[in-house]
Design an enzyme around this catalytic site. Structure first.
Site, PDB file in Angstrom:
ATOM      1  N   SER A  76       0.852  -1.194   0.000  1.00 48.93           N
ATOM      2  CA  SER A  76       0.000   0.000   0.000  1.00 48.93           C
ATOM      3  C   SER A  76       0.883   1.237   0.000  1.00 48.93           C
ATOM      4  O   SER A  76       2.058   1.164   0.368  1.00 48.93           O
ATOM      5  CB  SER A  76      -0.860   0.010   1.274  1.00 48.93           C
ATOM      6  N   TYR A 102      -1.730   0.195  10.918  1.00 43.26           N
ATOM      7  CA  TYR A 102      -1.939  -0.262   9.529  1.00 43.26           C
ATOM      8  C   TYR A 102      -0.684   0.029   8.702  1.00 43.26           C
ATOM      9  O   TYR A 102      -0.193  -0.840   7.974  1.00 43.26           O
ATOM     10  CB  TYR A 102      -3.173   0.415   8.909  1.00 43.26           C
TER      11      TYR A 102
END
Ligand code: NDP
Ligand code: 8X3
Length: 252
Positions: free
Chosen positions: A140, A153
């Site tokens: 990501s 995250y």
């Protein structure tokens, strides 16, 4: 000979779109996730639309014992995996570090890092034996940058970025390609999951801009797996045109 792809988190979003793309390319597909009905429907859709076979494996990737048993007990004719897409993952919560929930942190660490590691550990030995294989990890923009309230995250995706690099080095002698795709905002169920089902908060993430769609990531994966044998795409950072970084977006 027909190739086989193993795609984790195929019940939604990027995993589902990638399953469709790979079926379209003629791969037999192993699709995984916790939602059995969605797996069954995807299998039936893919098998009726394309001349491929689909194996569904329903398990929680955080549960090591069940994951091990399920993958080890796959039918023999499904055990030669050519392409592994480590996609299953999530963000849970978006809180400052001092307010984050332990259960959210555990869920992200157990899914995004430990789940990915366990699946890789189960699939890699066959690739080593055959001296062939391609692993693509979905990281990501959160694995490249850290943003407010992204803390854990971002840490998990930085870990996946590091693991991708480590796998590429360690698997070098075995002719195994390892790469990653690092997307910015993709409109999937991701934000609904992140905000624990709060659809309004999830919709706001994409308000006023055109995000990426799951299909865009599937197209990127198609490019990566269709390069010649001597070419490996290490990493693709892919963003919506309206997003310059994890924090700079242009909204109308
Ligand atoms: P979705 O929520 O739409 O899909 C997530 C998939 O992961 C689902 O199929 C889900 O299946 C599976 N999954 C989650 N937890 C588990 C678990 N414990 N066991 C088994 N499977 C699990 O989100 P995306 O498609 O967007 O996310 C896919 C990947 O892309 C994730 O790794 C995410 O971090 C990454 N990513 C997403 C971006 C985005 O903006 N959407 C941007 C960058 C990266 P089920 O619920 O059936 O178990
Ligand atoms: C998902 C994209 O920007 O929410 O990984 O971290 S972001």
């Amino acid at each position: 000979m027909t190739k086989t792809a193993f795609i984790t988190g195929a019940t939604s979003g990027i995993g589902e779109a990638t399953s469709k793309k790979l079926a379209q390319l003629g791969y037999n597909i192993i699709i995984t996730g916790r939602r059995r009905e969605r797996l069954d429907k995807l299998k039936s859709d893919l098998e009726s639309e394309y001349a491929v076979k689909v194996l569904t494996l329903c398990f929680d990737i955080r549960d090591k014992k069940t994951t091990d048993e399920t993958v080890i007990n796959m039918p023999e004719n499904w055990k030669e995996i050519d392409v592994l897409i480590n996609n299953a993952g999530l963000a849970a919560g978006a809180d400052p570090i001092n307010e984050g929930q332990w259960s959210d942190w555990e869920q992200m660490i157990d899914t995004n890092i430990k789940g990915l590691l366990n699946i890789s550990k189960l699939i890699i030995p066959g690739m080593i034996e055959r001296k062939s294989g391609h692993i693509i990890n979905i990281t990501s923009i959160a694995g490249k940058e850290v943003y407010a309230n992204g803390n854990v995250y971002c840490a998990t995706k930085h870990a996946v970025d590091a693991l991708t690099k480590g796998m590429r080095i360690d698997l070098l002698p075995y002719n195994i390609k390892v790469g990653s795709v690092a997307p910015g905002m993709v409109e999937t169920e991701f934000s609904i999951v992140r905000y624990h089902g709060d659809k309004n908060k999830a919709d706001n993430v994409y308000k006023g801009l055109t995000p990426l769609f799951a299909q865009d990531i599937a197209d990127t994966i198609e490019f990566m797996i269709t390069r010649p044998v001597h070419v490996n795409i290490n990493d693709v950072l892919i963003m919506p045109t309206a997003q310059a970084s994890a924090t700079y977006n242009h909204r109308e």
